[in-house]
Each structure stands twice: as structure tokens, then as C-alpha cells.
Design a protein around this motif. Sequence first.
Motif, PDB file in Angstrom:
ATOM      1  N   ALA A 168       0.856  -1.188   0.000  1.00 28.37           N
ATOM      2  CA  ALA A 168       0.000   0.000   0.000  1.00 28.37           C
ATOM      3  C   ALA A 168       0.893   1.240   0.000  1.00 28.37           C
ATOM      4  N   ALA A 227      -3.209   0.579  -3.702  1.00 33.41           N
ATOM      5  CA  ALA A 227      -2.809  -0.783  -3.335  1.00 33.41           C
ATOM      6  C   ALA A 227      -2.127  -1.417  -4.537  1.00 33.41           C
ATOM      7  N   TYR A 233      -1.434  -1.441  -9.956  1.00 36.85           N
ATOM      8  CA  TYR A 233      -1.989  -0.807  -8.768  1.00 36.85           C
ATOM      9  C   TYR A 233      -3.216   0.010  -9.124  1.00 36.85           C
TER      10      TYR A 233
END
Length: 504
Positions: free
Chosen positions: A86, A118, A140
Motif C-alpha cells: 500500500a 494498493a 496498482y
Amino acid sequence: MKKISLLASLSLSALTLAPGHAQNRSYEGEYKMNTWSVTVTPMLTRFVGDLSQGVYRAVPELGPGGKQTAAIGLSVNKQLTHLFGASVNLSTGQLRDGKRQIYNANFRSDFFQGSLTAQMNLKSLLFGTRKLKRWKWDVYTGIGQMWFDTRVYDLTTGNLIRFSNNRFDYSSLTAGRWEGDGSRFTREIVVPLGTALHYELTPRLDLGLDFTLNNVNTEKLDMTVGSTDPNYNSNPANVFLFRRGDSKLDKYASLGLALTYKLGRNAVRVGKDGNYDFTKGRYHLRWTDPKDLIKPPYNPTMNDADSIAKANMPKPVDPRLYTDTDNDGVADLFDKEPSTPAGSVVSGAGVAMNLDSIISSLLRSKLTPECEALFSNIEFDTDKATIRPASQETLRKVIELLNVKTNCGIILVGHADYRASYGYNVQLSKRRVEAAKRFLTRAGLTDASRVLVEYYGEYRPVAPNTSGDNLQRNRRVEIRIVPQNMLRSPRYQSGFRTDPAEPR
């Protein structure tokens, strides 16, 4: 007020994930691993929307020209597992573009953006952790907020046509709403989607190529509303209304060179040989799967097992420790006279002693404090527990000795030969020691509590059960006269049983 609350939320998230707040805690697994990193990404930006044709002012000296736009980003990254991480991301930069057809306008937008994303490590997911160890391919997504200040210019004259937020020109806090509080920036939700390819340069530094497509929740990032209706599009005030035009939501893309610094203690990376050694330092979780640090189980070959067994095999025990050639109760290893006649009374060193002389000496000196260790055996007939006359005489002398030497005790140990079942022989040896103890108490032993008994059946022979003489030697009760304080030792106080269920 909403802008302040969102900024506070992003700041709180950044502090929560920041290495300083977490005291740079490492991966909580079997092996310590580093998990935090910081990334700086200078990037080129490209707008995708209504005013998107790569056309800028015809007269550059009158206003914004056709320069390539750029931005710079900063990310604080936390690797949660080897496959997932993250990030808190902040970026600022500029967007420009224009379109001659229909609009005859170009725009410039200064922006600031914050987001939470993330990441997933596709390289390890698709190819495993043992291949391409120096490479990392991520995808991501996330969510964030974008603040922008957009100004639109006429391509022919260079005049300012409109801009996103101004208190007196139909400006808004959110593009399409007329609230006019004087704020320079308009805010909108943004959803970044991206991919990044990284290479591990050193244990501390990674270099990567990062591409992101930012989906902004408005078609008014360029302060232009697309429409197939000329009347609707011709009215510039329509951009401040709630209604949407026919165009899609605006987007912008970025392509950046990402430089990542990995935080943590004793940073190391996998060697060229591909082998991991956790004793050298801490690997980073974004590059190393904790499973790879676990050493594979060692499966020895038969030769290895044989060598290990030989190396750990105890030294052979001296067989004299388990033999008593003269059957006097003292093992040959400690027996100074290993060939004393049968029935002899010996000392703790196996030296034959004259029991009559000992008793006579003790009777003359009743206050003698010492109690010497003495050993003797009495033998029994086959399957009998009857004391022989010769053995009775020996026991009477023992009684006379114990009555004089009150600091002595006696241990009776019963045995049998092998010619019966194991359980029967145990009971037979028990009857023999009980017969010997009963004789001692009835024949005048003043303190029966000084007599302890043990019995082992056929479990402890003194000779192989191969001949009649050897069988006779094994049918015996050992008499051990010892100092009475030996009877208080842990061997007799905790482990000794006068009536064991099975031999010890």
C-alpha cells in the motif's frame, strides 16, 4: 470545509503509514524483514479530454505555448506481504492541451493530487519468486482527490475565456457548481490505475518506469463541456451547471522514472547465486518472499545417516560393569578380588572379609561410628523361597552385626533364573526377599525399618543361563549392608519401591 477535512484525512493516513510513526517496524514473521520505502517520481503528463488535440496557441508570445507538461510525485510505501503493498501518494504538476475544431481554444491547469493505492506484484504471481530476482512488475489502483486551477484561452486572440474558480465569474468549489467562496482550486475525486516495472540496483535503491492513467470524476478538468448540440456548447456558462455534456469524463496520463529508497536496518539483497542467507542482514519484503528464507529440510543419504549414527554412537560400556564372576555382589569393574569363594562376605571393593572377625571386633568396640559396606549372597533351590541352613547362619551373623552397628542398613535384592514366565519369576524373587526379611525380623533384628527390599525376577542375571551352576548362581538374594544414610538418598526416597508393579 470539505477540502480541509479531506486534507486532514490524507495527512492522518500518511502519518499512520509513515516510517517514523511505525518506528520502522519490520515484517512480523519468522525472519526479520524490512517493509518500508520512499519513492520520488518525476513524470511527464498528458491530458485526455475535450480540449485534446495537441494544438496550442497560434501566437505563443501572447500566452501559454505548446510545452510538454510535467509533474513530480512522492510516495511512502508499506509492503504488507510479498505480493501486496500500500502507498500514500502526493503529486503536483501541470496539464496543457488544445483543440482548434469546434472549440478553437487551449487550456492550462495547475494541479495537486493525493491518493491511497494498493499494489500487487505480478512478476512473482505469474513467474514465481525464483525467476527474474532483480525485476519487479506491479499493477496498482486506488482512490484520491485532485485539486486543479484551469484557465482556457482563445487560440486566435490569446484572450482568457474562462477559468475554473473565481468568485465573480461563475466559479465553483466543484466544477459545475456555482458556490463562489473565492477558492482558487476546484476539487474532484480521482481514481488512478497504473503499472510499474522496477529493477533492484542496490540493497537500498530501486529504479523503475511508472505509467498511470488518472480517471477524474468530471468532464470539466479543461473547463469545457463536449456536446453535439451547438447551442448548448456555444454557451460558456453551461460549464458551471450541474448537467453533463455528451463527452466522457476527463483523464490524464503520466509516465515517470521512479527512484525508490528502501528503509530499514542492515539492508541486503539476494546474491548472484540466487541463494538467501538471513544471517547476513534483512531482505526487503517487496523483493523477497519469506518462504525463500526457510532452509529446505535436510534429507540425508544412507551413507550420511550411517556416518551421523557412528559419530553420535556412545562409547561402548565396559562389560565388567555388568558381570560379577565370583557372585559376591560387587561388579568385576570394581572388584579388587574377582575370584572370592562362593558365599564369601566381601567389602564394597570386593575384598573377602571374615564376618566372625568383623562381628567380634564390633562387639568389642560398640561405639565405632563407621559402617563399612559389605556384600554377600544367599542361594535358593529351584522354584523355592526357603532359606537354606547355611544361608540362615549367614543371616544370623548379619543380624548380630546390625544390632551392634545401628548406623547400618540392609538392602535385600531378589533374583531368579529364566526357567519360567517373566511375571512368575518376578513373584518368585519377591517371595525370596520377603522370606529373607521375615527371617531377619523373627531371628532378632531389633529395627525392621532398616531393611529395604527389591526384586527383579530374571531381569538381572549374574551368569548366562546355560548351565546348572549358572542357574544356581542366578537363584539368589543379594545382601548389601550399607551406611543407613544411603537409604535416605533420592534413589531410595523417590525412585525406590518396596513392592514395584514391574522391575526397574
